[in-house]
Write a protein that holds these residues in place. Structure first.
Motif, PDB file in Angstrom:
ATOM      1  N   GLU A 143       0.860  -1.185   0.000  1.00  0.00           N
ATOM      2  CA  GLU A 143       0.000   0.000   0.000  1.00  0.00           C
ATOM      3  C   GLU A 143       0.895   1.233   0.000  1.00  0.00           C
ATOM      4  O   GLU A 143       1.861   1.315   0.771  1.00  0.00           O
ATOM      5  CB  GLU A 143      -0.913   0.028   1.237  1.00  0.00           C
ATOM      6  N   ASP A 149     -11.574   0.045   1.789  1.00  0.00           N
ATOM      7  CA  ASP A 149     -10.688   0.355   2.917  1.00  0.00           C
ATOM      8  C   ASP A 149     -11.509   0.562   4.191  1.00  0.00           C
ATOM      9  O   ASP A 149     -12.682   0.949   4.113  1.00  0.00           O
ATOM     10  CB  ASP A 149      -9.908   1.637   2.591  1.00  0.00           C
ATOM     11  N   ASN A 194      -4.629   5.055  -2.001  1.00  0.00           N
ATOM     12  CA  ASN A 194      -5.830   5.561  -1.323  1.00  0.00           C
ATOM     13  C   ASN A 194      -6.452   6.696  -2.133  1.00  0.00           C
ATOM     14  O   ASN A 194      -5.759   7.618  -2.553  1.00  0.00           O
ATOM     15  CB  ASN A 194      -5.470   6.083   0.068  1.00  0.00           C
ATOM     16  N   LYS A 199     -10.738  -4.727   3.108  1.00  0.00           N
ATOM     17  CA  LYS A 199      -9.723  -4.505   4.141  1.00  0.00           C
ATOM     18  C   LYS A 199     -10.418  -4.250   5.474  1.00  0.00           C
ATOM     19  O   LYS A 199     -11.070  -3.220   5.654  1.00  0.00           O
ATOM     20  CB  LYS A 199      -8.836  -3.318   3.765  1.00  0.00           C
ATOM     21  N   GLU A 243      -7.985   2.033  -3.344  1.00  0.00           N
ATOM     22  CA  GLU A 243      -8.636   1.826  -2.046  1.00  0.00           C
ATOM     23  C   GLU A 243      -9.656   2.933  -1.807  1.00  0.00           C
ATOM     24  O   GLU A 243      -9.323   4.111  -1.791  1.00  0.00           O
ATOM     25  CB  GLU A 243      -7.597   1.834  -0.909  1.00  0.00           C
TER      26      GLU A 243
HETATM   27 MG    MG Z   1      -5.711   2.468   2.798  1.00  0.00          MG
END
Ligand code: MG
Ligand code: C2E
Ligand code: MG
Ligand code: MG
Length: 281
Positions: free
Chosen positions: A59, A180, A118, A201, A150
């Motif tokens: 990530e 996420d 993200n 996640k 994400e």
């Molecule tokens: Mg994240």
């Protein structure tokens, strides 16, 4: 006396508000400069397959190297960047840098490393978000299959039709979609099951509070793992810090884990070294 205390409380509140406004202003003006002066960098945290402890991908986590303040963590500036709109150019920088890194790692013969990026609500809602992402993929030559986006439940649920359309377009390119902080938002499971989601996640707050088979949080984590399996999604536990959590996740056949137990987020060079040597834990 009550009246006096009320006034004091008000003054205290007012001062605190002012302080916040000043801090906000300071960060905002510094953020503008940060983009021009390339003060941003990406750190990478590995995700680990719980069957063989191999790194499945990383990530990308944004860091701001301020010339005077030192390394600034996202908690201090992402929300402000969202409020003033700077998250849009910052997010484009992040996506481009992640795509360039995909290409660098491919050229370093590290096969198929996928990078998760993200995406904030403000970015996702930009009309040209998809076109920009596509342009960056084409310009950098990054393999779309190595890119994962994400998004939080809240972002996806805000406008279900638009989200579904966007996700479908990314899926058609081969880009992967991860939800996420799963479990902290207010998503409708029926919608969520209709979106083309590859990865769930589990939010750190549940993982942190895994407390054995009898515990409530353990039950939630177990339920999410089962749900992901039934929906053919990969489930990743975030924020895994100790062996007890790891043992629980393995017992419940969670697919992957990410957390300080394996590695903190590190710079690209350290991350690259880890691909070679593997992970200790
Ligand atoms: Mg994240
Ligand atoms: P997130 O996407 O949920 O990222 C996971 C956060 O948990 C990261 O914090 C990571 O360093 C931290 N973490 C990982 N393992 C552990 C662990 O075992 N224990 C603990 N206590 N923490 C762990 P970080 O890097 O400070 O980022 C915080 C949040 O800022 C991210 O949460 C994400 O929402 C946001 N963010 C980070 N980079 C970006 C970016 O490039 N763009 C956008 N829009 N948001 C970003
Ligand atoms: Mg998260
Ligand atoms: Mg988060």
């Amino acid at each position: 006396h009550a009246k006096e205390r009320g006034r004091n409380n008000y003054q205290f509140f007012h001062q605190a508000m002012n302080q916040r406004a000043v801090e906000r202003q300071l960060i905002e003006s510094n953020l503008r400069r940060a983009l021009e002066q390339s003060e941003f960098t990406l750190h990478y945290q590995p995700k680990v397959d719980l069957q063989n402890h191999r790194i499945t991908g990383v990530e990308a986590l944004l860091r701001w190297m301020h010339p005077e303040w030192g390394l600034v963590q996202p908690e201090r500036f992402i929300a402000i960047a969202e409020e003033c709109g700077l998250i849009v150019p910052i997010g484009r920088w992040v996506l481009r840098e992640a795509c360039l890194q995909i290409v660098r790692w491919r050229e370093a013969s590290i096969p198929g490393v996928s990078i998760a990026v993200n995406v904030s609500a403000v970015e996702f809602r930009q009309r040209d978000f998809f076109d920009h992402a596509l342009a960056i993929l084409e310009e950098t030559g990054a393999d779309p299959a190595c890119l994962q986006l994400e998004l939080t439940e809240t972002v996806l649920m805000r406008d279900v039709a638009t989200s579904a359309d966007l996700l479908a377009r990314f899926k058609a390119l081969g880009v992967k979609i991860a939800v996420d902080d799963f479990g902290t938002g207010y998503s409708s499971l029926s919608y969520l099951s209709q979106f083309p989601i590859d990865v769930l996640k589990i939010d750190q707050s549940f993982v942190r509070a895994i407390d054995g088979e009898a515990g409530k949080n353990g039950a939630i984590v177990g339920a999410v793992i089962d749900m992901g399996r039934n929906l053919h999604q990969r489930v990743i536990a975030e924020g895994v810090e100790d062996e007890e959590q790891l043992a629980f996740l393995k017992a419940h056949e969670c697919n992957e884990a990410q957390g300080y137990l394996f590695s903190r987020p590190v710079d690209a060079a350290l991350m690259q070294a880890m691909f070679g040597t593997g992970i200790a834990a």
